[in-house]
Design a protein around this motif. Sequence first.
Motif, PDB file in Angstrom:
ATOM      1  N   VAL A  12       0.864  -1.187   0.000  1.00 27.35           N
ATOM      2  CA  VAL A  12       0.000   0.000   0.000  1.00 27.35           C
ATOM      3  C   VAL A  12       0.900   1.236   0.000  1.00 27.35           C
ATOM      4  N   GLN A  13       0.445   2.314  -0.626  1.00 28.41           N
ATOM      5  CA  GLN A  13       1.241   3.544  -0.657  1.00 28.41           C
ATOM      6  C   GLN A  13       1.444   4.085   0.761  1.00 28.41           C
ATOM      7  N   LYS A  14       2.691   4.440   1.064  1.00 30.44           N
ATOM      8  CA  LYS A  14       3.063   4.866   2.421  1.00 30.44           C
ATOM      9  C   LYS A  14       2.479   6.226   2.770  1.00 30.44           C
ATOM     10  N   GLY A  16       0.617   9.465   0.590  1.00 33.57           N
ATOM     11  CA  GLY A  16       0.268  10.049  -0.705  1.00 33.57           C
ATOM     12  C   GLY A  16      -1.234  10.042  -0.872  1.00 33.57           C
ATOM     13  N   ARG A  17      -1.663  10.317  -2.080  1.00 36.11           N
ATOM     14  CA  ARG A  17      -3.092  10.523  -2.272  1.00 36.11           C
ATOM     15  C   ARG A  17      -3.914   9.243  -2.134  1.00 36.11           C
ATOM     16  N   LEU A  18      -3.256   8.053  -2.222  1.00 36.61           N
ATOM     17  CA  LEU A  18      -4.028   6.805  -2.127  1.00 36.61           C
ATOM     18  C   LEU A  18      -4.038   6.200  -0.722  1.00 36.61           C
ATOM     19  N   ARG A  55       6.673   3.246  -1.205  1.00 38.40           N
ATOM     20  CA  ARG A  55       6.466   4.242  -2.264  1.00 38.40           C
ATOM     21  C   ARG A  55       5.605   3.640  -3.363  1.00 38.40           C
ATOM     22  N   ASP A  56       4.643   4.392  -3.884  1.00 36.59           N
ATOM     23  CA  ASP A  56       3.731   3.812  -4.878  1.00 36.59           C
ATOM     24  C   ASP A  56       4.477   3.242  -6.090  1.00 36.59           C
ATOM     25  N   ASP A  57       5.557   3.924  -6.483  1.00 35.87           N
ATOM     26  CA  ASP A  57       6.309   3.473  -7.662  1.00 35.87           C
ATOM     27  C   ASP A  57       6.917   2.079  -7.468  1.00 35.87           C
ATOM     28  N   SER A 131       7.963  12.184 -15.680  1.00 33.26           N
ATOM     29  CA  SER A 131       8.501  11.008 -14.995  1.00 33.26           C
ATOM     30  C   SER A 131       7.813   9.748 -15.536  1.00 33.26           C
ATOM     31  N   TYR A 132       6.868   9.933 -16.460  1.00 35.07           N
ATOM     32  CA  TYR A 132       6.171   8.792 -17.072  1.00 35.07           C
ATOM     33  C   TYR A 132       6.711   8.549 -18.479  1.00 35.07           C
ATOM     34  N   VAL A 133       7.974   8.147 -18.543  1.00 38.99           N
ATOM     35  CA  VAL A 133       8.681   8.018 -19.815  1.00 38.99           C
ATOM     36  C   VAL A 133       8.031   6.969 -20.723  1.00 38.99           C
ATOM     37  N   VAL A 156       8.074  18.233 -12.139  1.00 35.33           N
ATOM     38  CA  VAL A 156       7.994  18.301 -13.600  1.00 35.33           C
ATOM     39  C   VAL A 156       7.405  19.637 -14.053  1.00 35.33           C
ATOM     40  N   GLU A 157       6.474  20.152 -13.236  1.00 40.08           N
ATOM     41  CA  GLU A 157       5.717  21.348 -13.651  1.00 40.08           C
ATOM     42  C   GLU A 157       6.590  22.599 -13.795  1.00 40.08           C
ATOM     43  N   ILE A 158       7.806  22.580 -13.217  1.00 39.71           N
ATOM     44  CA  ILE A 158       8.642  23.783 -13.365  1.00 39.71           C
ATOM     45  C   ILE A 158       9.603  23.692 -14.551  1.00 39.71           C
ATOM     46  N   CYS A 169       4.407  16.308 -19.168  1.00 38.87           N
ATOM     47  CA  CYS A 169       3.430  15.223 -19.152  1.00 38.87           C
ATOM     48  C   CYS A 169       3.398  14.727 -17.717  1.00 38.87           C
ATOM     49  N   ASP A 170       2.265  14.979 -17.018  1.00 39.00           N
ATOM     50  CA  ASP A 170       2.212  14.652 -15.594  1.00 39.00           C
ATOM     51  C   ASP A 170       0.777  14.342 -15.184  1.00 39.00           C
ATOM     52  N   LEU A 171       0.630  13.885 -13.930  1.00 37.90           N
ATOM     53  CA  LEU A 171      -0.695  13.590 -13.405  1.00 37.90           C
ATOM     54  C   LEU A 171      -1.438  14.875 -13.109  1.00 37.90           C
ATOM     55  N   VAL A 172      -2.734  14.865 -13.400  1.00 36.51           N
ATOM     56  CA  VAL A 172      -3.588  15.992 -13.074  1.00 36.51           C
ATOM     57  C   VAL A 172      -4.757  15.444 -12.271  1.00 36.51           C
ATOM     58  N   SER A 173      -4.964  16.047 -11.088  1.00 38.24           N
ATOM     59  CA  SER A 173      -6.113  15.601 -10.299  1.00 38.24           C
ATOM     60  C   SER A 173      -7.096  16.765 -10.206  1.00 38.24           C
ATOM     61  N   THR A 174      -6.821  17.718  -9.335  1.00 37.13           N
ATOM     62  CA  THR A 174      -7.701  18.897  -9.256  1.00 37.13           C
ATOM     63  C   THR A 174      -7.341  19.916 -10.328  1.00 37.13           C
ATOM     64  N   GLY A 175      -6.117  19.865 -10.820  1.00 36.92           N
ATOM     65  CA  GLY A 175      -5.661  20.844 -11.814  1.00 36.92           C
ATOM     66  C   GLY A 175      -4.968  22.040 -11.184  1.00 36.92           C
ATOM     67  N   SER A 176      -4.895  22.062  -9.838  1.00 38.61           N
ATOM     68  CA  SER A 176      -4.348  23.262  -9.196  1.00 38.61           C
ATOM     69  C   SER A 176      -2.835  23.395  -9.408  1.00 38.61           C
ATOM     70  N   THR A 177      -2.121  22.276  -9.543  1.00 44.52           N
ATOM     71  CA  THR A 177      -0.669  22.362  -9.809  1.00 44.52           C
ATOM     72  C   THR A 177      -0.426  23.006 -11.172  1.00 44.52           C
ATOM     73  N   LEU A 178      -1.206  22.602 -12.172  1.00 43.45           N
ATOM     74  CA  LEU A 178      -1.068  23.203 -13.505  1.00 43.45           C
ATOM     75  C   LEU A 178      -1.391  24.697 -13.442  1.00 43.45           C
TER      76      LEU A 178
HETATM   77  C1  PRP Z   1       0.923  14.594  -8.841  1.00 42.58           C
HETATM   78  C2  PRP Z   1       1.553  15.423  -9.942  1.00 42.58           C
HETATM   79  C3  PRP Z   1       1.276  16.856  -9.557  1.00 42.58           C
HETATM   80  C4  PRP Z   1       0.030  16.752  -8.707  1.00 42.58           C
HETATM   81  C5  PRP Z   1      -1.197  17.158  -9.478  1.00 42.58           C
HETATM   82  O1  PRP Z   1       1.842  14.206  -7.919  1.00 42.58           O
HETATM   83  O2  PRP Z   1       2.916  15.166 -10.068  1.00 42.58           O
HETATM   84  O3  PRP Z   1       2.322  17.363  -8.789  1.00 42.58           O
HETATM   85  O4  PRP Z   1      -0.107  15.407  -8.288  1.00 42.58           O
HETATM   86  O5  PRP Z   1      -2.351  17.192  -8.672  1.00 42.58           O
HETATM   87  P1  PRP Z   1      -3.388  18.407  -8.763  1.00 42.58           P
HETATM   88  O6  PRP Z   1      -3.910  18.440 -10.179  1.00 42.58           O
HETATM   89  O7  PRP Z   1      -4.465  18.059  -7.777  1.00 42.58           O
HETATM   90  O8  PRP Z   1      -2.682  19.671  -8.403  1.00 42.58           O
HETATM   91  P2  PRP Z   1       1.473  13.173  -6.702  1.00 42.58           P
HETATM   92  O9  PRP Z   1       1.010  13.944  -5.522  1.00 42.58           O
HETATM   93  O10 PRP Z   1       0.559  12.101  -7.180  1.00 42.58           O
HETATM   94  O11 PRP Z   1       2.844  12.545  -6.300  1.00 42.58           O
HETATM   95  P3  PRP Z   1       3.734  11.437  -7.016  1.00 42.58           P
HETATM   96  O12 PRP Z   1       3.427  11.466  -8.476  1.00 42.58           O
HETATM   97  O13 PRP Z   1       5.129  11.835  -6.696  1.00 42.58           O
HETATM   98  O14 PRP Z   1       3.404  10.108  -6.391  1.00 42.58           O
END
Ligand code: PRP
Length: 300
Positions: A12-14, A16-18, A55-57, A131-133, A156-158, A169-178
């Motif tokens: 299980v992820q230590k 993080g979001r899960l 770590r999830d990875d 990081s998702y090569v 990655v976002e910077i 190319c990165d994960l987007v959940s709420t979009g607030s990081t973007l």
């Molecule tokens: C992801 C991703 C962004 C953020 C986006 O990282 O790298 O930094 O979440 O989420 P948002 O759209 O809600 O702002 P995550 O927290 O999953 O960490 P990890 O990829 O290092 O496991």
Amino acid sequence: MDTSKQRIKIAVQKSGRLTDHSLDLLERCGLKFTQSKDQLFCFGENMPIDLLLVRDDDIPGLVADDICDLGIVGLNVVEEKRLGREFEGRETLFDRVFDLDFGHCRLSIAAPDETPYTGIESLENKVIATSYVSLLRDFLERNTVNADIEYFSGAVEIAPKLGKADYICDLVSTGSTLDANGLSEVEVLLESEAVIIQTRAPLPDDKQELVGRILQRLDGVLQVHESKYIMLHAPRKALDEIRRLLPGSEAPTVIPLEGTNDKVAVHAVCRENVFWETLENLKAAGASSLLVLPVEKMLV
Ligand code: PRP
Ligand code: ZN
């Protein structure tokens, strides 16, 4: 005899979001754990099922190598690992058992707000940080786009601001990081959510039986998630219409009501949430005394 062999380990992820959702889900399956001092290991108190907090990875690798029997991890991590192994000509060695309906997010390509983007051809000969090569490589290959992939392990976002990349190319959940970094989504590569994976290594019978039991409980917990138990009274002649209105229910139970011939009680499990609108429609169809109850456990 190594007794640890008869215990099941779930990765299980230590943190993080899960994490919270994963632990909550396992608790709802009736599992109780005590956390060790180093907080990396949770001992199963009431069943021979322990947790490894990592770590999830690392989760797909731990399951593939049979160090853990099951793992709860994002599909993004699973697919990245699977494709990475595929590109190297290696077998996957774990199976995705089912989706868990939490941790929803997507893997997307994003561009600086000022970048004119006219479609996938805009990526041609550009640099994309990620990081998702493997997932990105697969996406570019499928779309026959030539672009350079720049590996970033984090933040990655910077990369565009640092002049290291044109896109990310990165994960987007709420979009607030973007948003916070002046980036906008331009392509979605993968819709992700938490999934459960199982090792392909053959398990001894007693372990396999335990894995089967825990998967069945997980399935039950997922099924009750939105399920409701609905009770109502209805005129017999309105039954067809009422059956039609009950959301996601199989054959409802129809019970005669004492002292009347033309009215019955209807009880049904609805596999979807029951909204006020549905209740109003049922009432309009002739139903009365409507009651909606949460379902706590289900074994089918
Ligand atoms: C992801 C991703 C962004 C953020 C986006 O990282 O790298 O930094 O979440 O989420 P948002 O759209 O809600 O702002 P995550 O927290 O999953 O960490 P990890 O990829 O290092 O496991
Ligand atoms: Zn991670």
